[in-house]
Design a protein around this motif. Structure first.
Motif, PDB file in Angstrom:
ATOM      1  N   TYR A  45     -22.609 -65.396  41.920  1.00  0.00           N
ATOM      2  CA  TYR A  45     -21.480 -64.700  43.166  1.00  0.00           C
ATOM      3  C   TYR A  45     -21.044 -65.878  43.741  1.00  0.00           C
ATOM      4  N   GLY A  46     -19.920 -66.296  44.256  1.00  0.00           N
ATOM      5  CA  GLY A  46     -19.180 -67.400  44.564  1.00  0.00           C
ATOM      6  C   GLY A  46     -18.845 -67.092  45.967  1.00  0.00           C
ATOM      7  N   THR A  47     -18.654 -67.913  46.896  1.00  0.00           N
ATOM      8  CA  THR A  47     -17.652 -67.651  47.929  1.00  0.00           C
ATOM      9  C   THR A  47     -16.593 -69.196  48.222  1.00  0.00           C
ATOM     10  N   ASP A  48     -15.665 -68.439  48.833  1.00  0.00           N
ATOM     11  CA  ASP A  48     -14.828 -69.574  49.330  1.00  0.00           C
ATOM     12  C   ASP A  48     -15.159 -70.564  50.915  1.00  0.00           C
ATOM     13  N   TYR A  49     -16.201 -69.387  51.383  1.00  0.00           N
ATOM     14  CA  TYR A  49     -16.549 -69.764  52.661  1.00  0.00           C
ATOM     15  C   TYR A  49     -17.049 -71.445  52.425  1.00  0.00           C
ATOM     16  N   THR A  50     -17.578 -72.048  53.004  1.00  0.00           N
ATOM     17  CA  THR A  50     -18.441 -72.714  53.741  1.00  0.00           C
ATOM     18  C   THR A  50     -19.119 -73.265  55.207  1.00  0.00           C
ATOM     19  N   PHE A  51     -20.616 -73.306  55.023  1.00  0.00           N
ATOM     20  CA  PHE A  51     -21.708 -73.200  56.005  1.00  0.00           C
ATOM     21  C   PHE A  51     -22.336 -74.908  55.986  1.00  0.00           C
ATOM     22  N   ARG A  52     -21.816 -75.984  56.301  1.00  0.00           N
ATOM     23  CA  ARG A  52     -21.756 -77.314  56.402  1.00  0.00           C
ATOM     24  C   ARG A  52     -22.462 -77.735  57.225  1.00  0.00           C
ATOM     25  N   LYS A  53     -22.223 -76.474  58.850  1.00  0.00           N
ATOM     26  CA  LYS A  53     -22.503 -77.590  60.152  1.00  0.00           C
ATOM     27  C   LYS A  53     -22.885 -76.090  60.209  1.00  0.00           C
ATOM     28  N   ALA A  54     -23.576 -75.024  59.478  1.00  0.00           N
ATOM     29  CA  ALA A  54     -24.225 -74.357  59.831  1.00  0.00           C
ATOM     30  C   ALA A  54     -25.391 -74.120  60.687  1.00  0.00           C
ATOM     31  N   ALA A  55     -25.624 -73.506  61.820  1.00  0.00           N
ATOM     32  CA  ALA A  55     -27.213 -73.017  62.324  1.00  0.00           C
ATOM     33  C   ALA A  55     -27.807 -71.772  61.816  1.00  0.00           C
ATOM     34  N   LYS A  56     -28.994 -72.372  61.956  1.00  0.00           N
ATOM     35  CA  LYS A  56     -29.636 -71.446  60.488  1.00  0.00           C
ATOM     36  C   LYS A  56     -30.832 -70.565  61.362  1.00  0.00           C
ATOM     37  N   LYS A  57     -30.503 -69.642  61.321  1.00  0.00           N
ATOM     38  CA  LYS A  57     -30.973 -68.900  62.396  1.00  0.00           C
ATOM     39  C   LYS A  57     -30.983 -67.398  62.375  1.00  0.00           C
ATOM     40  N   ASP A  58     -32.351 -66.457  62.541  1.00  0.00           N
ATOM     41  CA  ASP A  58     -32.545 -65.795  62.245  1.00  0.00           C
ATOM     42  C   ASP A  58     -33.061 -64.323  63.814  1.00  0.00           C
ATOM     43  N   PRO A  59     -32.497 -63.523  64.005  1.00  0.00           N
ATOM     44  CA  PRO A  59     -32.446 -63.609  65.626  1.00  0.00           C
ATOM     45  C   PRO A  59     -33.499 -61.976  65.671  1.00  0.00           C
ATOM     46  N   LEU A  60     -33.748 -61.144  64.234  1.00  0.00           N
ATOM     47  CA  LEU A  60     -34.630 -61.233  64.599  1.00  0.00           C
ATOM     48  C   LEU A  60     -36.139 -61.088  64.404  1.00  0.00           C
ATOM     49  N   LYS A  61     -36.189 -62.213  63.013  1.00  0.00           N
ATOM     50  CA  LYS A  61     -37.809 -62.532  62.819  1.00  0.00           C
ATOM     51  C   LYS A  61     -38.381 -61.739  61.889  1.00  0.00           C
ATOM     52  N   GLN A  62     -37.444 -60.670  60.859  1.00  0.00           N
ATOM     53  CA  GLN A  62     -38.550 -59.316  60.789  1.00  0.00           C
ATOM     54  C   GLN A  62     -39.166 -60.079  59.451  1.00  0.00           C
ATOM     55  N   VAL A  63     -40.827 -59.683  59.022  1.00  0.00           N
ATOM     56  CA  VAL A  63     -41.752 -59.393  58.553  1.00  0.00           C
ATOM     57  C   VAL A  63     -42.752 -58.153  57.575  1.00  0.00           C
ATOM     58  N   LEU A  64     -42.832 -58.378  56.773  1.00  0.00           N
ATOM     59  CA  LEU A  64     -43.080 -57.751  55.207  1.00  0.00           C
ATOM     60  C   LEU A  64     -44.041 -56.369  57.194  1.00  0.00           C
ATOM     61  N   ARG A  65     -45.476 -57.496  57.056  1.00  0.00           N
ATOM     62  CA  ARG A  65     -46.504 -57.721  57.773  1.00  0.00           C
ATOM     63  C   ARG A  65     -46.123 -55.892  58.987  1.00  0.00           C
ATOM     64  N   SER A  66     -45.282 -55.985  60.009  1.00  0.00           N
ATOM     65  CA  SER A  66     -44.819 -54.934  60.540  1.00  0.00           C
ATOM     66  C   SER A  66     -44.061 -54.260  59.644  1.00  0.00           C
ATOM     67  N   TYR A  67     -42.868 -54.694  59.208  1.00  0.00           N
ATOM     68  CA  TYR A  67     -42.368 -53.196  58.846  1.00  0.00           C
ATOM     69  C   TYR A  67     -42.446 -52.088  57.670  1.00  0.00           C
ATOM     70  N   PHE A  68     -43.872 -52.456  57.287  1.00  0.00           N
ATOM     71  CA  PHE A  68     -43.600 -51.249  56.011  1.00  0.00           C
ATOM     72  C   PHE A  68     -44.632 -50.794  56.595  1.00  0.00           C
ATOM     73  N   PRO A  69     -45.290 -50.303  58.129  1.00  0.00           N
ATOM     74  CA  PRO A  69     -46.369 -49.702  58.775  1.00  0.00           C
ATOM     75  C   PRO A  69     -44.998 -48.892  59.134  1.00  0.00           C
ATOM     76  N   MET A  70     -43.871 -49.449  59.988  1.00  0.00           N
ATOM     77  CA  MET A  70     -43.270 -48.528  60.806  1.00  0.00           C
ATOM     78  C   MET A  70     -42.347 -47.571  59.911  1.00  0.00           C
ATOM     79  N   GLN A  71     -41.690 -47.886  59.398  1.00  0.00           N
ATOM     80  CA  GLN A  71     -40.770 -47.152  57.711  1.00  0.00           C
ATOM     81  C   GLN A  71     -42.224 -46.104  57.173  1.00  0.00           C
ATOM     82  N   GLU A  72     -43.233 -47.069  57.023  1.00  0.00           N
ATOM     83  CA  GLU A  72     -44.268 -46.071  56.523  1.00  0.00           C
ATOM     84  C   GLU A  72     -43.921 -43.917  57.754  1.00  0.00           C
ATOM     85  N   GLU A  73     -44.520 -44.446  58.597  1.00  0.00           N
ATOM     86  CA  GLU A  73     -44.822 -43.389  59.754  1.00  0.00           C
ATOM     87  C   GLU A  73     -42.827 -43.023  59.807  1.00  0.00           C
TER      88      GLU A  73
END
Length: 550
Positions: A29-57
């Motif tokens: 699956y290709g793209t015509d976009y380029t990411f040469r200068k991109a800052a690589k950050k995830d603003p939420l920082k979700q991890v499965l250890r906190s995700y699964f208990p929340m979804q179970e509830e």
């Protein structure tokens, strides 16, 4: 987990990512976009250890609400009008969800951000869960509602009927063409950020007003995940903006994604909220009022406009035109009328509007009755078989519309319909933006730039063309929209289940064969085609024939 330990866990996860050196990766699956200068950050920082208990509830709450709805006899109190429209809604909505899940892996290989890949993987799990609980909701409705016909075969049928095909086109936009266009701009930056409030907040509110307390629990559980998905889209958007080469593509994709979402989501959700309800309190919000608050103020003014500081050109004209379509051109009302016109090609029952409905519409949309009232009165008059044909074949001052090749919603605002010749065939479009999408945006080059990864709008897209020349009894049988007696139709233009008042295949056999407007258009010569377009643009509102020339 503490915030500090979450951050450490999130950082540790990134160490599991690697670039294989033992082979050349295949870019499926290709793209015509380029990411040469991109800052690589995830603003939420979700991890499965906190995700699964929340979804179970959240799942416990959904299952508890399901049990409560059955034990509390909800299905004896819910409005039939509302439940019938859920046959369409709940047949379509799981497909966008599962398409969204399938779209996330498309981003793994094109977005060079191991931190964000974690959020995308969690979104993929979210979307599978959403599809599962929505299909389970439909199953509960099928098992407990007074008329399960339509719920029982809608997964097979929605892609065949003349409304469900629109939803299929919408969902497949998440997984076709350029990976960033489809899975990021179209899905997370526009669909989920702009339109899920009307979809998953406004719709549940209307459900509760009609005695359906189960759908709100399910769909609020869905909507509470959208903040993560919006965050994924926004992080990718900022990465793309950091590279100047992406600007033209972003502006192209925002225009396409906005307009196609407006055409499909506003058509569907607007109709459900306005015409699928029995709640006619004059102080409750109309769809136009909801749209102005949820979409115009919360998305356009609070999310899109601030992006101008990055130099991005925002499609102000299309947002304003979308509002113009809803408020001044009656877009939602035209769609509801079209759905009801073709009730015989569907798999749910659409009851007539009555005086209470007329009063509410006139209060919320002054001038509504002069445009649409007479047609709905005719719909009520013709709703039960009495020697006449279904309304689509009767003289009620309605011209059956052409289908838009791009969004697949018919060209209902007649003055806006345009045409183009593409690959030797003449195509009709509901608006100039849909023509631009097909003829200019979805092409191997855009604005002089090679765009080999962009998709194409191809295939057998128009429902009417698939059945051109067929007898109506054969069409309904082929789609499978017949009840257990093999003759009574699943769809009806009323809510009366008395067999003597229900339409059957025998009634359909005497109807004229289906004629595809697009097939007929392509059979015309240039002079006749130009005359057809000129006449079409003079029609309406409410599909009325063009005024006679003086």
């Amino acid at each position: 987990m503490s915030r500090q330990s979450l951050s450490k866990a999130h950082q540790k996860i990134q160490e599991l990512s690697w670039e294989p050196a033992y082979h050349e990766p295949y870019m499926k699956y290709g793209t015509d976009y380029t990411f040469r200068k991109a800052a690589k950050k995830d603003p939420l920082k979700q991890v499965l250890r906190s995700y699964f208990p929340m979804q179970e509830e959240k799942d416990h709450r959904v299952f508890g609400a399901s049990d409560g709805a059955i034990r509390g006899n909800m299905f004896r109190q819910v409005q039939e009008r509302w439940m019938e429209w859920q046959k369409l809604f709940l047949s379509i909505i799981p497909l966008p969800e599962i398409s969204a899940a399938r779209s996330m892996p498309m981003l793994f290989s094109v977005v060079p951000n191991p931190e964000l890949h974690n959020g995308q993987a969690i979104q993929m799990i979210d979307e599978v869960r959403h599809s599962t609980i929505q299909q389970n909701l439909k199953r509960i409705y099928m098992q407990n509602y007074i008329d399960p016909a339509g719920f029982n075969n809608s997964l097979r049928g929605f892609q065949s009927d003349y409304c469900g095909t629109i939803g299929r086109q919408f969902a497949e936009g998440f997984i076709t063409g350029d990976a960033i266009t489809a899975a990021s701009v179209y899905l997370t930056i526009v669909a989920e950020t702009a339109f899920t409030n009307t979809l998953f907040v406004a719709m549940p509110a209307e459900a509760a007003a009609n005695g359906d307390y189960l759908l709100p629990t399910v769909f609020h559980s869905v909507q509470s995940d959208e903040s993560r998905h919006i965050s994924n889209g926004y992080a990718t958007l900022l990465m793309a903006l950091s590279d100047e080469d992406n600007r033209a593509l972003l502006e192209r994709d925002l225009r396409y994604a906005w307009w196609n979402n407006h055409r499909v989501v506003d058509a569907a959700i607007g109709t459900f909220i306005e015409y699928g309800t029995k709640d006619r309190r004059q102080d409750r919000e109309s769809y136009a009022e909801m749209w102005r608050r949820w979409v115009y103020d919360d998305y356009y003014r609070a999310y899109l406009i601030p992006l101008e500081k990055y130099g991005l050109v925002i499609p102000h004209d299309l947002i304003e035109e979308s509002w113009n379509q809803i408020w001044n051109k009656g877009y939602v009302h035209e769609v509801a009328q079209f759905f009801a016109t073709g009730w015989l090609a569907n798999y749910w029952r659409i009851d007539p509007m009555d005086d209470t409905d007329f009063e509410w519409f006139e209060h919320k949309y002054p001038g509504w009755y002069d445009k649409y009232g007479a047609w709905w009165e005719n719909y009520a008059r013709l709703s039960k078989p009495n020697g006449h044909n279904p309304i689509v074949f009767e003289d009620v001052d309605y011209v059956y519309p052409a289908r838009c090749w791009t969004c697949m919603v018919p060209c209902l605002v007649r003055e806006d319909m345009v045409t183009a010749e593409v690959e030797g065939r003449h195509r009709t479009y509901c608006h100039e933006v849909c023509r631009w999408t097909d003829v200019e945006a979805f092409r191997p080059t855009y604005d002089g730039r090679e765009t080999p990864n962009m998709g194409r709008l191809v295939g057998k897209r128009e429902w009417e063309t698939l059945y051109h020349g067929w007898n109506w009894a054969d069409i309904v049988s082929d789609m499978g929209f017949v009840r257990d007696d093999d003759k009574t139709m699943t769809a009806q233009p009323h809510l009366d289940l008395n067999p003597k008042n229900m339409w059957t295949l025998d009634h359909m056999k005497r109807c004229p064969p289906l004629q595809s407007p697009n097939v007929l258009l392509n059979e015309m010569d240039d002079t006749a085609r130009a005359a057809y377009v000129a006449d079409y643009n003079k029609q309406g509102p409410a599909g009325r024939p063009a005024p006679a020339s003086s």
